[in-house]
Scaffold this motif. Structure first.
Motif, PDB file in Angstrom:
ATOM      1  N   CYS A  46       6.849 -49.723 -13.745  1.00 56.36           N
ATOM      2  CA  CYS A  46       5.986 -49.105 -14.758  1.00 56.36           C
ATOM      3  C   CYS A  46       6.696 -47.937 -15.447  1.00 56.36           C
ATOM      4  N   PRO A  47       7.369 -48.179 -16.587  1.00 57.42           N
ATOM      5  CA  PRO A  47       8.054 -47.097 -17.293  1.00 57.42           C
ATOM      6  C   PRO A  47       7.147 -45.936 -17.722  1.00 57.42           C
ATOM      7  N   PRO A  48       5.939 -46.193 -18.222  1.00 61.32           N
ATOM      8  CA  PRO A  48       5.093 -45.060 -18.610  1.00 61.32           C
ATOM      9  C   PRO A  48       4.769 -44.126 -17.448  1.00 61.32           C
ATOM     10  N   GLY A  49       4.640 -44.681 -16.242  1.00 60.40           N
ATOM     11  CA  GLY A  49       4.389 -43.834 -15.076  1.00 60.40           C
ATOM     12  C   GLY A  49       5.618 -43.072 -14.644  1.00 60.40           C
ATOM     13  N   GLY A  50       6.782 -43.652 -14.890  1.00 56.42           N
ATOM     14  CA  GLY A  50       8.042 -42.991 -14.581  1.00 56.42           C
ATOM     15  C   GLY A  50       8.244 -42.711 -13.108  1.00 56.42           C
ATOM     16  N   ALA A  51       9.107 -41.733 -12.829  1.00 59.23           N
ATOM     17  CA  ALA A  51       9.446 -41.383 -11.456  1.00 59.23           C
ATOM     18  C   ALA A  51       8.236 -40.884 -10.686  1.00 59.23           C
ATOM     19  N   GLU A  52       7.384 -40.106 -11.354  1.00 60.10           N
ATOM     20  CA  GLU A  52       6.184 -39.610 -10.697  1.00 60.10           C
ATOM     21  C   GLU A  52       5.251 -40.756 -10.328  1.00 60.10           C
ATOM     22  N   GLY A  53       5.128 -41.737 -11.218  1.00 63.75           N
ATOM     23  CA  GLY A  53       4.287 -42.897 -10.918  1.00 63.75           C
ATOM     24  C   GLY A  53       4.795 -43.674  -9.723  1.00 63.75           C
ATOM     25  N   ILE A  54       6.114 -43.831  -9.639  1.00 63.50           N
ATOM     26  CA  ILE A  54       6.708 -44.535  -8.499  1.00 63.50           C
ATOM     27  C   ILE A  54       6.452 -43.762  -7.214  1.00 63.50           C
ATOM     28  N   ALA A  55       6.582 -42.436  -7.288  1.00 64.95           N
ATOM     29  CA  ALA A  55       6.345 -41.600  -6.101  1.00 64.95           C
ATOM     30  C   ALA A  55       4.899 -41.722  -5.630  1.00 64.95           C
ATOM     31  N   ARG A  56       3.965 -41.763  -6.559  1.00 67.90           N
ATOM     32  CA  ARG A  56       2.555 -41.904  -6.186  1.00 67.90           C
ATOM     33  C   ARG A  56       2.309 -43.239  -5.488  1.00 67.90           C
ATOM     34  N   LEU A  57       2.861 -44.298  -6.060  1.00 70.00           N
ATOM     35  CA  LEU A  57       2.678 -45.622  -5.452  1.00 70.00           C
ATOM     36  C   LEU A  57       3.376 -45.705  -4.099  1.00 70.00           C
ATOM     37  N   ALA A  58       4.551 -45.083  -3.992  1.00 72.12           N
ATOM     38  CA  ALA A  58       5.280 -45.112  -2.716  1.00 72.12           C
ATOM     39  C   ALA A  58       4.477 -44.424  -1.616  1.00 72.12           C
ATOM     40  N   ARG A  59       3.837 -43.303  -1.952  1.00 73.98           N
ATOM     41  CA  ARG A  59       3.016 -42.609  -0.953  1.00 73.98           C
ATOM     42  C   ARG A  59       1.847 -43.482  -0.512  1.00 73.98           C
ATOM     43  N   LEU A  60       1.219 -44.158  -1.470  1.00 67.41           N
ATOM     44  CA  LEU A  60       0.089 -45.020  -1.136  1.00 67.41           C
ATOM     45  C   LEU A  60       0.527 -46.179  -0.258  1.00 67.41           C
ATOM     46  N   LEU A  61       1.665 -46.763  -0.566  1.00 64.46           N
ATOM     47  CA  LEU A  61       2.131 -47.964   0.125  1.00 64.46           C
ATOM     48  C   LEU A  61       2.939 -47.654   1.393  1.00 64.46           C
ATOM     49  N   LEU A  64       9.541 -45.970   0.510  1.00 64.21           N
ATOM     50  CA  LEU A  64      10.467 -44.976  -0.020  1.00 64.21           C
ATOM     51  C   LEU A  64      10.354 -44.897  -1.535  1.00 64.21           C
ATOM     52  N   VAL A  65      10.649 -43.735  -2.087  1.00 63.00           N
ATOM     53  CA  VAL A  65      10.710 -43.580  -3.541  1.00 63.00           C
ATOM     54  C   VAL A  65      12.019 -44.195  -4.019  1.00 63.00           C
ATOM     55  N   ILE A  66      11.938 -45.100  -4.963  1.00 64.06           N
ATOM     56  CA  ILE A  66      13.108 -45.789  -5.490  1.00 64.06           C
ATOM     57  C   ILE A  66      13.164 -45.607  -7.005  1.00 64.06           C
ATOM     58  N   PRO A  67      14.313 -45.857  -7.625  1.00 66.03           N
ATOM     59  CA  PRO A  67      14.427 -45.677  -9.084  1.00 66.03           C
ATOM     60  C   PRO A  67      13.601 -46.708  -9.858  1.00 66.03           C
ATOM     61  N   LEU A  68      13.285 -46.375 -11.070  1.00 68.75           N
ATOM     62  CA  LEU A  68      12.612 -47.301 -11.984  1.00 68.75           C
ATOM     63  C   LEU A  68      13.523 -48.489 -12.255  1.00 68.75           C
ATOM     64  N   GLY A 141      10.056 -33.523 -24.287  1.00 72.06           N
ATOM     65  CA  GLY A 141      10.418 -32.846 -23.047  1.00 72.06           C
ATOM     66  C   GLY A 141       9.555 -33.236 -21.866  1.00 72.06           C
ATOM     67  N   LYS A 142       8.469 -33.947 -22.105  1.00 72.44           N
ATOM     68  CA  LYS A 142       7.581 -34.373 -21.022  1.00 72.44           C
ATOM     69  C   LYS A 142       7.547 -35.896 -20.975  1.00 72.44           C
ATOM     70  N   THR A 143       7.810 -36.472 -19.811  1.00 70.36           N
ATOM     71  CA  THR A 143       7.827 -37.920 -19.664  1.00 70.36           C
ATOM     72  C   THR A 143       6.947 -38.328 -18.487  1.00 70.36           C
ATOM     73  N   GLY A 144       6.722 -39.653 -18.363  1.00 71.11           N
ATOM     74  CA  GLY A 144       5.926 -40.158 -17.252  1.00 71.11           C
ATOM     75  C   GLY A 144       4.558 -39.498 -17.190  1.00 71.11           C
ATOM     76  N   TRP A 145       4.114 -39.202 -15.978  1.00 69.64           N
ATOM     77  CA  TRP A 145       2.790 -38.599 -15.804  1.00 69.64           C
ATOM     78  C   TRP A 145       2.725 -37.174 -16.347  1.00 69.64           C
ATOM     79  N   ASP A 146       3.877 -36.527 -16.565  1.00 71.42           N
ATOM     80  CA  ASP A 146       3.867 -35.204 -17.195  1.00 71.42           C
ATOM     81  C   ASP A 146       3.407 -35.300 -18.646  1.00 71.42           C
ATOM     82  N   ALA A 147       3.557 -36.481 -19.244  1.00 71.15           N
ATOM     83  CA  ALA A 147       3.159 -36.691 -20.637  1.00 71.15           C
ATOM     84  C   ALA A 147       1.787 -37.343 -20.733  1.00 71.15           C
ATOM     85  N   TRP A 148       1.145 -37.501 -19.608  1.00 69.59           N
ATOM     86  CA  TRP A 148      -0.113 -38.253 -19.548  1.00 69.59           C
ATOM     87  C   TRP A 148      -1.051 -37.534 -18.602  1.00 69.59           C
TER      88      TRP A 148
END
Length: 262
Positions: A46-61, A64-68, A141-148
């Motif tokens: 999920c590119p719109p979620g970005g690194a923060e989105g991956i981290a959120r899903l990793a915590r739920l699942l 490990l946090v992995i790259p997009l 300057g704001k991407t992923g969940w920082d922009a949302w």
């Protein structure tokens, strides 16, 4: 409903930014959430979620946090679609492509994007035949969940659900109209096939009378037009009447022959 009562797919969907952009490889956020829950898709698509989105899903699942995954795109500032209204031809293709009904317009009329409703999904760009849509970054300057924000994601999900419901309702109503039309046509054919020879002859005579009346009206219209233009040699009313009467008589003679041979 508490988070404990929600399915895994529900919880994953709650962590997605709800842009409905399809960059994950699925037609919307919900199908992607279901695919992640079943293990059919990675949680890093999920590119719109970005690194923060991956981290959120990793915590739920519990992973490990992995790259997009670069196959799905790159993390970037949130864009908004902007239509060059001087070039827009009103084709409505962008309206049809928008998953959250953020574009306003009508056929052959200029369209415009409501910025607060646009999720920056890019889906309206490709269908535009005159290339009048640009994606403009609105969160430099704001991407992923920082922009949302969560509020924006919740609102986008609600609009997408309403969009899907409307399309489904429109399809069902159109299917019902087509089914009713087909049923009426079939009923008419069945009714006609059960007519007796006398009924068929009466029906044909009625059609002949209607056709003759239409022909009489057409000729009368031509006569009036010719008179208005000062033309000569037009057909007289009495001539038209005799001509029409002769047509009806000929048709009736044929019908009587058909009846006698039945």
């Amino acid at each position: 409903m508490s988070s404990n009562a929600k399915s895994l797919a529900d919880q994953i969907e709650d962590l997605l930014p709800q842009t409905q952009c399809t960059k994950c490889g699925y037609p919307a956020c919900r199908p992607y959430a279901e695919a992640v829950a079943s293990g059919a898709a990675g949680y890093n698509q999920c590119p719109p979620g970005g690194a923060e989105g991956i981290a959120r899903l990793a915590r739920l699942l519990g992973k490990l946090v992995i790259p997009l995954n670069p196959v799905n795109g790159v993390e970037r500032p949130r864009p908004v679609a902007v239509i060059d209204e001087s070039l827009c031809i009103g084709c409505t293709l962008c309206i049809q492509a928008c998953p959250v009904d953020a574009i306003i317009g009508a056929a052959k009329q200029m369209h415009t994007v409501v910025p607060d409703l646009c999720t920056g999904c890019d889906l309206c760009v490709a269908p535009c035949p005159v290339d009048c849509i640009a994606m403009v970054d609105v969160t430099p300057g704001k991407t992923g969940w920082d922009a949302w924000s969560q509020a924006q994601a919740d609102a986008a999900r609600a609009r997408h659900n309403a969009h899907v419901f409307r399309l489904r309702r429109d399809k069902e109503e159109n299917d019902a109209r087509l089914a009713a039309k087909a049923a009426a046509k079939l009923k008419a054919v069945e009714a006609e096939s059960t007519l007796t020879p006398d009924e068929k002859a009466a029906q044909e005579r009625k059609k002949a009378i209607i056709q003759a009346a239409m022909e009489r009206a057409r000729q009368k219209k031509e006569q009036m037009a010719a008179q208005a233009a000062g033309a000569t040699g037009t057909i007289g009313v009495s001539d038209v009447s005799r001509s029409v009467k002769k047509q009806i008589e000929e048709i009736n003679v044929k019908l009587e022959d058909v009846k006698d041979n039945s």
